[in-house]
Design a protein around this motif. Sequence first.
Motif, PDB file in Angstrom:
ATOM      1  N   ILE A  26     -48.509  12.364  45.296  1.00 15.46           N
ATOM      2  CA  ILE A  26     -49.838  12.014  45.801  1.00 15.46           C
ATOM      3  C   ILE A  26     -49.846  10.606  46.415  1.00 15.46           C
ATOM      4  CG2 ILE A  26     -50.991  13.556  44.190  1.00 15.46           C
ATOM      5  CD1 ILE A  26     -51.770  11.135  42.490  1.00 15.46           C
ATOM      6  N   TYR A  27     -50.829  10.350  47.232  1.00 22.08           N
ATOM      7  CA  TYR A  27     -51.030   9.002  47.789  1.00 22.08           C
ATOM      8  C   TYR A  27     -52.510   8.687  47.726  1.00 22.08           C
ATOM      9  CZ  TYR A  27     -52.863  11.220  52.003  1.00 22.08           C
ATOM     10  OH  TYR A  27     -53.638  11.954  52.873  1.00 22.08           O
ATOM     11  N   ALA A  28     -52.863   7.441  47.926  1.00 26.60           N
ATOM     12  CA  ALA A  28     -54.283   7.075  47.935  1.00 26.60           C
ATOM     13  C   ALA A  28     -54.541   5.987  48.961  1.00 26.60           C
ATOM     14  CB  ALA A  28     -54.723   6.603  46.551  1.00 26.60           C
ATOM     15  N   VAL A  29     -55.730   5.987  49.481  1.00 23.37           N
ATOM     16  CA  VAL A  29     -56.182   4.955  50.417  1.00 23.37           C
ATOM     17  C   VAL A  29     -57.713   5.028  50.440  1.00 23.37           C
ATOM     18  CG1 VAL A  29     -56.057   6.450  52.483  1.00 23.37           C
ATOM     19  CG2 VAL A  29     -55.828   3.970  52.741  1.00 23.37           C
ATOM     20  N   SER A  30     -58.351   3.950  50.837  1.00 25.73           N
ATOM     21  CA  SER A  30     -59.809   4.030  50.879  1.00 25.73           C
ATOM     22  C   SER A  30     -60.292   3.922  52.319  1.00 25.73           C
ATOM     23  CB  SER A  30     -60.431   2.920  50.035  1.00 25.73           C
ATOM     24  OG  SER A  30     -60.263   1.691  50.678  1.00 25.73           O
ATOM     25  N   PHE A  31     -61.500   4.437  52.530  1.00 24.69           N
ATOM     26  CA  PHE A  31     -62.155   4.138  53.804  1.00 24.69           C
ATOM     27  C   PHE A  31     -63.549   3.604  53.492  1.00 24.69           C
ATOM     28  CE2 PHE A  31     -65.439   7.317  54.645  1.00 24.69           C
ATOM     29  CZ  PHE A  31     -65.116   8.344  53.767  1.00 24.69           C
ATOM     30  N   GLY A  32     -64.150   2.990  54.463  1.00 21.01           N
ATOM     31  CA  GLY A  32     -65.466   2.402  54.223  1.00 21.01           C
ATOM     32  C   GLY A  32     -66.252   2.321  55.505  1.00 21.01           C
ATOM     33  N   LYS A  33     -67.372   1.647  55.420  1.00 23.49           N
ATOM     34  CA  LYS A  33     -68.277   1.624  56.562  1.00 23.49           C
ATOM     35  C   LYS A  33     -68.842   0.222  56.720  1.00 23.49           C
ATOM     36  CE  LYS A  33     -72.433   3.542  56.439  1.00 23.49           C
ATOM     37  NZ  LYS A  33     -73.550   4.522  56.479  1.00 23.49           N
ATOM     38  N   VAL A  34     -68.820  -0.260  57.961  1.00 23.67           N
ATOM     39  CA  VAL A  34     -69.469  -1.536  58.273  1.00 23.67           C
ATOM     40  C   VAL A  34     -70.474  -1.231  59.373  1.00 23.67           C
ATOM     41  CG1 VAL A  34     -69.148  -3.848  59.218  1.00 23.67           C
ATOM     42  CG2 VAL A  34     -67.428  -2.890  57.689  1.00 23.67           C
ATOM     43  N   GLY A  35     -71.753  -1.385  59.075  1.00 26.79           N
ATOM     44  CA  GLY A  35     -72.772  -0.948  60.034  1.00 26.79           C
ATOM     45  C   GLY A  35     -72.592   0.541  60.242  1.00 26.79           C
TER      46      GLY A  35
ATOM     47  N   MET B 263     -64.880   4.069  49.809  1.00 31.29           N
ATOM     48  CA  MET B 263     -64.535   5.359  49.213  1.00 31.29           C
ATOM     49  C   MET B 263     -63.029   5.486  48.986  1.00 31.29           C
ATOM     50  SD  MET B 263     -65.763   9.172  50.143  1.00 31.29           S
ATOM     51  CE  MET B 263     -64.794  10.605  49.672  1.00 31.29           C
ATOM     52  N   PRO B 264     -62.564   5.046  47.809  1.00 30.52           N
ATOM     53  CA  PRO B 264     -61.146   5.250  47.482  1.00 30.52           C
ATOM     54  C   PRO B 264     -60.888   6.742  47.279  1.00 30.52           C
ATOM     55  CG  PRO B 264     -62.225   3.752  45.911  1.00 30.52           C
ATOM     56  CD  PRO B 264     -63.299   4.390  46.721  1.00 30.52           C
ATOM     57  N   THR B 265     -59.799   7.206  47.863  1.00 26.28           N
ATOM     58  CA  THR B 265     -59.508   8.637  47.854  1.00 26.28           C
ATOM     59  C   THR B 265     -58.027   8.842  47.577  1.00 26.28           C
ATOM     60  OG1 THR B 265     -61.142   8.801  49.625  1.00 26.28           O
ATOM     61  CG2 THR B 265     -59.773  10.730  49.250  1.00 26.28           C
ATOM     62  N   ALA B 266     -57.702   9.753  46.664  1.00 28.68           N
ATOM     63  CA  ALA B 266     -56.294  10.112  46.471  1.00 28.68           C
ATOM     64  C   ALA B 266     -56.116  11.568  46.846  1.00 28.68           C
ATOM     65  CB  ALA B 266     -55.861   9.872  45.021  1.00 28.68           C
ATOM     66  N   VAL B 267     -54.976  11.847  47.468  1.00 21.13           N
ATOM     67  CA  VAL B 267     -54.768  13.145  48.099  1.00 21.13           C
ATOM     68  C   VAL B 267     -53.425  13.729  47.686  1.00 21.13           C
ATOM     69  CG1 VAL B 267     -54.623  14.349  50.323  1.00 21.13           C
ATOM     70  CG2 VAL B 267     -56.059  12.313  50.113  1.00 21.13           C
ATOM     71  N   SER B 268     -53.441  15.039  47.464  1.00 21.76           N
ATOM     72  CA  SER B 268     -52.195  15.782  47.279  1.00 21.76           C
ATOM     73  C   SER B 268     -51.830  16.358  48.640  1.00 21.76           C
ATOM     74  CB  SER B 268     -52.450  16.894  46.250  1.00 21.76           C
ATOM     75  OG  SER B 268     -51.279  17.617  46.028  1.00 21.76           O
ATOM     76  N   PRO B 269     -50.821  15.821  49.304  1.00 18.92           N
ATOM     77  CA  PRO B 269     -50.658  16.112  50.734  1.00 18.92           C
ATOM     78  C   PRO B 269     -50.251  17.548  51.074  1.00 18.92           C
ATOM     79  CG  PRO B 269     -48.895  14.670  49.948  1.00 18.92           C
ATOM     80  CD  PRO B 269     -49.882  14.802  48.832  1.00 18.92           C
ATOM     81  N   ARG B 270     -49.693  18.304  50.106  1.00 20.33           N
ATOM     82  CA  ARG B 270     -49.235  19.649  50.480  1.00 20.33           C
ATOM     83  C   ARG B 270     -50.400  20.542  50.879  1.00 20.33           C
ATOM     84  NH1 ARG B 270     -50.472  20.163  45.396  1.00 20.33           N
ATOM     85  NH2 ARG B 270     -50.812  22.193  44.408  1.00 20.33           N
TER      86      ARG B 270
END
Lengths: 262, 206, 247
Positions: C159-168, C187-194
């Motif tokens: 698995i891997y994780a990364v976050s996304f967010g919003k400015v305006g 929004m931190p998110t972890a994903v199972s890539p398969r």
Amino acid sequence: MEGFDIVKVSYVKELLLKNVREDGRKLMEFRQIKLATNIIDHAEGSAQIDLGATRVLAAVKLQVEEPMEDTPTQGNLMVSSELLPLAHADFEPGPPSPLSIELSRVVDRGIRAAETIDLSGLFIEEGKAWTAFIDLYVLNYNGNLFDASMMAAMAALASAKIPKYENGEGVYTERNEPLKINRLAASTTFAKVDKTILLDPNMHEENAASARVTIANDGTVVRAMQKGLGGSFSPKEIENLVDVSLSKYDELKKVIEQAAGK
Amino acid sequence: MPRQLVIPGEMIASEPVRLDNTYVENGKTFAKVLGFYESEKRQVIPLEGIWQPRIGDIVVGIVVNSRNAVYEIDLSHFTRSILIGSKFDREAYKPGDVIEAEVKDIEDRRTLILWRPRVLFGGTILEVKPTKVPRIIGKANTMIEQISKFTKCNISVGNNGIIWLKGANVPLATEAIRKIESEAHLSGLTEKIKQMLEEQTQTTSK
Amino acid sequence: MADKSNRPQLIVDGKRLDGRDLNQLRPLKIEASVLKNADGSAYLEWGNNKVLAAVYGPKEAMPKHVQDPVKAIIKCKYSMAPFSSMGEHSRSGPNRRAIEISKVTREAFESVTMLHDYPASEIDIFIEILQSDGGTRAAGITAAAVAMASAGIHMKDLIYAVSFGKVGEDLILDLNMIEDNYSDCDMPTAVSPRNNDLVLVQMDGSLTREQLHKGLQMVLDAGKTISQVQKEALQRVYEGRENGNGV
């Protein structure tokens, strides 16, 4: 101790009867030392040491605080250590163990006694002084945390820079002035296994040891000592070990200075 | 032999195949462990991980308990193994003895029955990764025999990753074994180790 | 989240304060198998984050009453070094934040680890944040996944994780500390890539349905790069492999 460890301990003892060490070192020889500074940019000073397979990260943070009541014109020093559970299968998460507390206190005393940093030099103005926090992070454990931690702490201090002081607080984005170092201390730890005494014990040797002593010196005089474990040393033995300790100073000082770029 | 490093979750086949160290999901086959996939032999060889016992494995362990000629042997890797002694030889082993034995039966993942024991007196213990044991032994024992010869050591290698050593140059034998462990994936290793042993024994004999 | 009235301008002409594009990751480096004692380990640098992760086990679950006779349990400890942030020294020891992150991290790994392969055992995951600059939980999970693989643990996926967010109204990927402090959403998110299953989801702030969709797409796109860096870290440890294994 687990069964497998008992076998290793008897083996270490059997070899030492012939003054032979498990890893082939001489009795008064350190393992290979690798020391590097500026590991953590967010800290004011930092160093990581590999003493054989023992790895310790030391970081210095400087923070403006009120001086202690009894020393209103001095800064302060706080040393803490973490035997991180990732460093060894037997290190458990939780509050600091007695060993961890002993480790930080021994390093603290070494730094204070050698006056490595001048605490009055950390005074800023009335009611304001720098506190130097030194955190010792044990990342991999294979014996002799004392010397590894002391050397890492010395190198972290020697590479530390003081933040700019403005309006009662530190400006951490501006760190230019090096922390003043008066005197470096070097630490040497010896273990006694049956009748044999050796320098820089690895984990198996520590497990086999009945007594341990740490001697910190500044090249001229002894600055701090701590005996550990259930066994004992004779006065003569301690005196001889002080000689060994003093004789190691130049070598260790050089390692610290080189790492700190001095 | 063509082979490829695979990581957990990497697809091995787009159809369901029954292979060790893989799993099938939605009709496809995936690796479940870090390993090498050998497409010809259709196998995934794990590179790391705990010991997965098989009948016939040689193990090295330590006696932790003995009662009425039934001995409990610690093999590490959280297995409990049991050695049933002979009726005529009631206290053959005592706690602390290092034993080499063979896996006779597997009761469940954690309970093994051992037989054909042999006590290993004195010496010391080295823990290695069980996945590297075949490499440490070498084809037809070539690797371990060469280490034994150059270092004048008796060596017993357990599939459970416990190695017992005793003899003239244990530090050198240890160094050689550690080197094999860290370079197990390289070819030409037997020759490389031989060279290292030759050099080291020459310098020490001078 | 800090007071937004004195928010610095985080995006100028489509570029962020550190010069990145909106959907650009910070530089990511991973090294596998860095600690001698641990069964598996990884060191990760992600922007200014520095993270050490280690795995011990599977080993007998202790104390015995926590054992599950049919499967493994995972224990996870995320902690932040008192010297990890730019600025003042912080108190050591787990706070409520660290305990929560440890829990959701453990659960992310439970969703892909083949627990039934290891009855009555435990797997310990330790994550130490040595230096922090936003997104440390994602960095910790990404490093721990490599540590788990290098310990040889059976897993359905890395698995891997990364976050996304919003400015305006702008969506941004992989928030650093200052962006995290002043953004309108994280929004931190972890994903199972398969199969792109989400194994960790946390969010606070405000997002429309469309922004959520677009943000997750950014995560999945970036995931290809992150997965690749993870795999290369493992490859480097075993590189130099040649034909013929001699076994």
